[in-house]
Design an enzyme around this catalytic site. Sequence first.
Site, mmCIF file in Angstrom:
data_model
loop_
_atom_site.group_PDB
_atom_site.id
_atom_site.type_symbol
_atom_site.label_atom_id
_atom_site.label_comp_id
_atom_site.label_asym_id
_atom_site.label_seq_id
_atom_site.Cartn_x
_atom_site.Cartn_y
_atom_site.Cartn_z
ATOM 1 N N ALA A 65 39.259 31.781 40.126
ATOM 2 C CA ALA A 65 40.653 31.532 39.769
ATOM 3 C C ALA A 65 41.171 30.367 40.604
ATOM 4 C CB ALA A 65 41.469 32.784 40.039
ATOM 5 N N GLY A 110 36.327 34.598 39.496
ATOM 6 C CA GLY A 110 36.558 34.601 38.040
ATOM 7 C C GLY A 110 35.417 33.956 37.260
ATOM 8 N N GLU A 113 32.905 36.537 36.897
ATOM 9 C CA GLU A 113 33.459 37.524 35.954
ATOM 10 C C GLU A 113 33.355 37.044 34.507
ATOM 11 O OE1 GLU A 113 36.993 37.671 38.458
ATOM 12 O OE2 GLU A 113 36.788 39.854 38.512
ATOM 13 N N GLU A 133 36.190 37.121 46.604
ATOM 14 C CA GLU A 133 37.640 37.341 46.686
ATOM 15 C C GLU A 133 38.112 37.891 48.025
ATOM 16 O OE1 GLU A 133 35.795 38.044 44.061
ATOM 17 O OE2 GLU A 133 36.818 37.452 42.218
#
Length: 258
Positions: A65, A110, A113, A133
């Site tokens: 992200a 992300g 992911e 993260e």
Amino acid sequence: MEYKNLVVTIEDQIAIIKFNRPNVLNALNIETLLELEKILDELSNNDAVRVVILTGEGKAFVAGADISQMSKFNPQEARAFAQLGHRVLSKLENLDRPVIAAINGYALGGGCEIALACDLRIIAETAKIGQPEVNLGIIPGFGGTQRLARLCGAGVAKELIYTGDMISADEAYRIGLVNKVVPQDKLLDSAKEIAQKILQKGPGAIRLTKTVINRGLDSPLETAKELEIETFALCFASGEPQEGMKAFLEKRKPNWIK
Ligand code: CAA
């Protein structure tokens, strides 16, 4: 199709979606997620595309992200961001045709992911993958805690997420996070090779396989087995097995119904 943060090409029934913010290692801001959602919506209505490949421009697949954007979030904005990520990645996971992640470089947070929401993952031998993260004081927010644990087991998922380690392509293969490790310069060709193999098979059977596996994994085993039985029967209503088996008996390649 014009996008600011993605480059989309369609060729031979294969769509290639390339994340294209190389200056920030293809970090996912809200705009990029919305563009990804838009192309997925378009592809779901485009029968000319039967396999999708995701990859990244430059040295990253996606480095997670967008931290600059995320750093300003309050809890409500963070929830909305995670909801957006989940919505888009669910569309990716449930797109009714195979999606291959061709991981060319960093696939972090992300980015990992997104790869987890794809059907198959091929990784360049120089790429790194992980869920870092916790280094930022947050947890994975786009499905990493759940999809990673389902794919590789809770122990492996907890180790990767607790440590935030970036692991090598070989290690990712060892723990079952990726299907295949290939040289960097062969990555896209390897992904296309798999796509081409899939394109030779019964299109309906491929679509139904994806649905049965995905829905089955979310169901109790007995329900999932019933789903397989019903879907096996459904295949025979499409005309596809009739052609597939006739072709086998006639010693020729099937001429699939489009
Ligand atoms: N968000 C915003 N910008 C990012 C970014 C990210 N996730 N990752 C890299 N960048 C930017 C850097 O700030 C840098 O910008 P400047 O040139 O303006 O300084 C540029 O991309 C190049 O990055 P680096 O100079 O850091 O490159 P490097 O080769 O030295 O390091 C890296 C590469 C190890 C991947 C490092 O960039 C890094 O650790 N990135 C962050 C990875 C990360 O923590 N991702 C998880 C995000 S959280 C998340 O994804 C939550 C979720 O589940 C939804």
